[in-house]
Design a protein around this motif. Sequence first.
Motif, PDB file in Angstrom:
ATOM      1  N   PRO A  51      68.061  -6.734 103.936  1.00 50.62           N
ATOM      2  CA  PRO A  51      69.471  -6.488 103.623  1.00 50.62           C
ATOM      3  C   PRO A  51      70.307  -6.240 104.884  1.00 50.62           C
ATOM      4  CG  PRO A  51      68.069  -5.308 102.092  1.00 50.62           C
ATOM      5  CD  PRO A  51      67.159  -5.882 103.151  1.00 50.62           C
ATOM      6  N   GLU A  52      71.424  -6.958 104.955  1.00 51.41           N
ATOM      7  CA  GLU A  52      72.404  -6.793 106.033  1.00 51.41           C
ATOM      8  C   GLU A  52      71.872  -7.132 107.419  1.00 51.41           C
ATOM      9  OE1 GLU A  52      75.669  -5.775 105.080  1.00 51.41           O
ATOM     10  OE2 GLU A  52      74.782  -6.065 103.102  1.00 51.41           O
ATOM     11  N   LEU A  53      70.852  -7.999 107.504  1.00 42.83           N
ATOM     12  CA  LEU A  53      70.271  -8.325 108.803  1.00 42.83           C
ATOM     13  C   LEU A  53      69.903  -9.803 108.891  1.00 42.83           C
ATOM     14  CD1 LEU A  53      69.402  -6.850 111.452  1.00 42.83           C
ATOM     15  CD2 LEU A  53      67.078  -6.946 110.529  1.00 42.83           C
ATOM     16  N   LEU A  54      70.318 -10.408 110.005  1.00 38.13           N
ATOM     17  CA  LEU A  54      69.973 -11.794 110.308  1.00 38.13           C
ATOM     18  C   LEU A  54      68.990 -11.825 111.464  1.00 38.13           C
ATOM     19  CD1 LEU A  54      73.619 -13.191 110.406  1.00 38.13           C
ATOM     20  CD2 LEU A  54      71.932 -13.697 108.633  1.00 38.13           C
ATOM     21  N   LYS A  55      67.994 -12.715 111.367  1.00 40.04           N
ATOM     22  CA  LYS A  55      67.080 -12.959 112.487  1.00 40.04           C
ATOM     23  C   LYS A  55      67.089 -14.445 112.793  1.00 40.04           C
ATOM     24  CE  LYS A  55      64.051  -9.035 112.320  1.00 40.04           C
ATOM     25  NZ  LYS A  55      62.679  -8.569 112.378  1.00 40.04           N
ATOM     26  N   ILE A  56      66.890 -14.740 114.061  1.00 38.49           N
ATOM     27  CA  ILE A  56      66.954 -16.130 114.508  1.00 38.49           C
ATOM     28  C   ILE A  56      65.954 -16.993 113.750  1.00 38.49           C
ATOM     29  CG2 ILE A  56      65.327 -15.929 116.427  1.00 38.49           C
ATOM     30  CD1 ILE A  56      67.547 -17.607 118.016  1.00 38.49           C
ATOM     31  N   GLY A  57      66.408 -18.182 113.439  1.00 37.74           N
ATOM     32  CA  GLY A  57      65.570 -19.176 112.785  1.00 37.74           C
ATOM     33  C   GLY A  57      65.487 -20.405 113.670  1.00 37.74           C
ATOM     34  N   PRO A  58      65.181 -21.540 113.100  1.00 39.01           N
ATOM     35  CA  PRO A  58      65.091 -22.770 113.883  1.00 39.01           C
ATOM     36  C   PRO A  58      66.420 -23.091 114.569  1.00 39.01           C
ATOM     37  CG  PRO A  58      64.078 -23.081 111.741  1.00 39.01           C
ATOM     38  CD  PRO A  58      64.791 -21.764 111.702  1.00 39.01           C
ATOM     39  N   TYR A  59      66.314 -23.516 115.842  1.00 37.55           N
ATOM     40  CA  TYR A  59      67.525 -23.847 116.590  1.00 37.55           C
ATOM     41  C   TYR A  59      67.230 -24.860 117.680  1.00 37.55           C
ATOM     42  CZ  TYR A  59      65.901 -20.673 120.307  1.00 37.55           C
ATOM     43  OH  TYR A  59      65.173 -20.061 121.291  1.00 37.55           O
ATOM     44  N   GLN A  60      68.305 -25.404 118.241  1.00 34.35           N
ATOM     45  CA  GLN A  60      68.275 -26.314 119.384  1.00 34.35           C
ATOM     46  C   GLN A  60      69.233 -25.764 120.426  1.00 34.35           C
ATOM     47  OE1 GLN A  60      66.686 -29.754 119.409  1.00 34.35           O
ATOM     48  NE2 GLN A  60      65.514 -28.692 117.816  1.00 34.35           N
TER      49      GLN A  60
END
Length: 150
Positions: A51-60
């Motif tokens: 809840p209320e938290l983003l974590k890095i996922g796939p990226y370029q």
Amino acid sequence: MRVDYHDLSKRIAALTESETDVVALMATVACEVHHSDDRFDWTGFYRVTEPELLKIGPYQGGHGCLVIPFARGVCGAAARTGQTQLVDDVDAFPGHIACSSSTRSELVLPVFDASGAVIGVFDLDSDLPAAFTVEDQAALETILASVFAR
């Protein structure tokens, strides 16, 4: 090179047609979008992991921030409000998180699953000011819905 959203949409649809794994879908979308336009300096997903938290996922692109609370930054605003954030000048955005000092403008779109829940955000950064348009926003919202909300 400028993105051709019609071709990009068809390519992403073909690549993701029968895939159900969200991380695999994110990786494919990030790669295809990133390499479709010279304006896109960093392209990737931040996933809602609690809840209320983003974590890095796939990226370029270069390194991104690892964790972003909903209460901070452009990505947090998109996740918190469920609304796309089109930012011409990141330095003018209150609470902007500078994951990269080269970022000048940003387009962050909330990503919804089939039930309408926000599962993450799709973040595009550019080293150019005012790099993104409402046309980019509309086309990418359509692509994201077709991949993640099906």
